[in-house]
Design a protein around this motif. Structure first.
Motif, PDB file in Angstrom:
ATOM      1  N   TRP A   1       7.002   0.489  -0.949  1.00  0.00           N
ATOM      2  CA  TRP A   1       7.302  -0.940  -0.751  1.00  0.00           C
ATOM      3  C   TRP A   1       8.582  -1.360  -1.451  1.00  0.00           C
ATOM      4  O   TRP A   1       9.120  -2.415  -1.172  1.00  0.00           O
ATOM      5  CB  TRP A   1       6.109  -1.795  -1.181  1.00  0.00           C
ATOM      6  CG  TRP A   1       4.901  -1.439  -0.367  1.00  0.00           C
ATOM      7  CD1 TRP A   1       3.964  -0.490  -0.666  1.00  0.00           C
ATOM      8  CD2 TRP A   1       4.545  -1.951   0.927  1.00  0.00           C
ATOM      9  NE1 TRP A   1       3.047  -0.392   0.362  1.00  0.00           N
ATOM     10  CE2 TRP A   1       3.374  -1.292   1.345  1.00  0.00           C
ATOM     11  CE3 TRP A   1       5.094  -2.929   1.765  1.00  0.00           C
ATOM     12  CZ2 TRP A   1       2.751  -1.561   2.568  1.00  0.00           C
ATOM     13  CZ3 TRP A   1       4.477  -3.203   2.980  1.00  0.00           C
ATOM     14  CH2 TRP A   1       3.326  -2.519   3.363  1.00  0.00           C
TER      15      TRP A   1
ATOM     16  N   HIS B   1      13.495   1.182   0.692  1.00  0.00           N
ATOM     17  CA  HIS B   1      12.589   0.099   1.098  1.00  0.00           C
ATOM     18  C   HIS B   1      12.738  -1.125   0.194  1.00  0.00           C
ATOM     19  O   HIS B   1      13.002  -0.993  -1.005  1.00  0.00           O
ATOM     20  CB  HIS B   1      11.119   0.555   1.008  1.00  0.00           C
ATOM     21  CG  HIS B   1      10.798   1.779   1.777  1.00  0.00           C
ATOM     22  ND1 HIS B   1      10.911   3.049   1.249  1.00  0.00           N
ATOM     23  CD2 HIS B   1      10.382   1.950   3.055  1.00  0.00           C
ATOM     24  CE1 HIS B   1      10.557   3.953   2.165  1.00  0.00           C
ATOM     25  NE2 HIS B   1      10.242   3.306   3.277  1.00  0.00           N
TER      26      HIS B   1
ATOM     27  N   THR C   1      10.664  -5.224  -0.001  1.00  0.00           N
ATOM     28  CA  THR C   1       9.588  -5.999   0.622  1.00  0.00           C
ATOM     29  C   THR C   1       9.625  -7.445   0.150  1.00  0.00           C
ATOM     30  O   THR C   1       9.948  -7.724  -1.011  1.00  0.00           O
ATOM     31  CB  THR C   1       8.226  -5.356   0.286  1.00  0.00           C
ATOM     32  OG1 THR C   1       8.261  -3.983   0.686  1.00  0.00           O
ATOM     33  CG2 THR C   1       7.096  -6.045   1.030  1.00  0.00           C
TER      34      THR C   1
ATOM     35  N   ARG D   1       8.515  -5.749   5.332  1.00  0.00           N
ATOM     36  CA  ARG D   1       9.112  -4.630   4.594  1.00  0.00           C
ATOM     37  C   ARG D   1      10.337  -4.149   5.351  1.00  0.00           C
ATOM     38  O   ARG D   1      10.273  -3.916   6.563  1.00  0.00           O
ATOM     39  CB  ARG D   1       8.114  -3.483   4.453  1.00  0.00           C
ATOM     40  CG  ARG D   1       8.757  -2.236   3.828  1.00  0.00           C
ATOM     41  CD  ARG D   1       7.747  -1.180   3.490  1.00  0.00           C
ATOM     42  NE  ARG D   1       7.139  -0.603   4.677  1.00  0.00           N
ATOM     43  CZ  ARG D   1       6.324   0.447   4.658  1.00  0.00           C
ATOM     44  NH1 ARG D   1       6.011   1.004   3.501  1.00  0.00           N
ATOM     45  NH2 ARG D   1       5.806   0.924   5.761  1.00  0.00           N
TER      46      ARG D   1
END
Ligand SMILES: CC(C)(COP(=O)(O)OP(=O)(O)OC[C@H]1O[C@@H](n2cnc3c(N)ncnc32)[C@H](O)[C@@H]1OP(=O)(O)O)[C@@H](O)C(=O)NCCC(=O)NCCS
Length: 184
Positions: free
Chosen positions: A49, A54, A56, A71
């Protein structure tokens, strides 16, 4: 109604809320429809995440509060992807279209190297497919049998894209589907 992105701290302050969201909501069109607590915690610990690839964000809507999350994926690549999840209690109220527009704005304003932004969904995810079109995205791919389905035959994976140039100009550039070369 406005939908805003609030950056999440998945491994810190937001960990419990993220685990609760992932393990109590149902995601019928994802490869994994439901997520157990241990799997959710492991994914957070592994950086699924937030890491180099990545990031989010909670989705916060006027009048409705915290309605879901988005995300961003493949952030080390010039073509990021996303995963959008609206909480069940808030689905069907027009929030996804606003959320996708806000996410697209965020990506093109934040990542100078991104000239396009992509998303994929399962062929029978009507709400997500309508969301893409209503937010001005263009269908670019239809991968037959490209989406594994637990306990059943695979379905198609449908790909949509938004060009930075179209986002900047407010236009929609169609895909040239009729460009197959003809033999001499
Ligand atoms: C897909 C999802 C994000 C859509 O969010 P939403 O807030 O419910 O969607 P909206 O209310 O903004 O509606 C968007 C469009 O889908 C349509 N729609 C909404 N729910 C629908 C349903 N259950 N069946 C058919 N169409 C539906 C709406 O009518 C609207 O289309 P229209 O503008 O042509 O009328 C949400 O259902 C969700 O989070 N699902 C689980 C996670 C998921 O599948 N995410 C997609 C991964 S990329």
């Amino acid at each position: 109604m406005t939908v805003r992105l609030t950056r999440m701290d998945p491994a810190g302050a937001d960990r419990d809320a993220l685990v609760a969201f992932l393990t109590t909501e149902d995601f019928p069109f994802h490869v994994r429809r439901s997520i157990g607590v241990a799997d959710a915690q492991r994914a957070i610990d592994e950086g699924a995440w937030r890491d180099d690839e990545h990031d989010t964000f909670w989705l916060d809507a006027d009048d409705h509060g915290r309605v879901g999350l988005v995300r961003l994926e493949d952030l080390a690549d010039p073509v990021p992807l996303f995963d959008l999840r609206i909480a069940g209690a808030h689905r069907g109220r027009g929030l996804a279209v606003r959320a996708l527009r806000a996410t697209t704005d965020h990506v093109f304003r934040t990542f100078d190297a991104a000239d396009r932004f992509e998303g994929q969904t399962r062929e029978d995810n009507t709400a997500m497919r309508r969301t893409f079109l209503r937010a001005g995205w263009v269908k670019e791919a239809h991968y037959r049998a490209g989406w594994p389905v637990e306990g059943g035959p695979p379905l198609a994976s449908v790909g949509y894209g938004m060009l930075r140039a179209d986002w900047e100009s407010g236009t929609t550039t169609p895909v040239p589907w009729d460009d197959e070369p003809v033999s001499a």
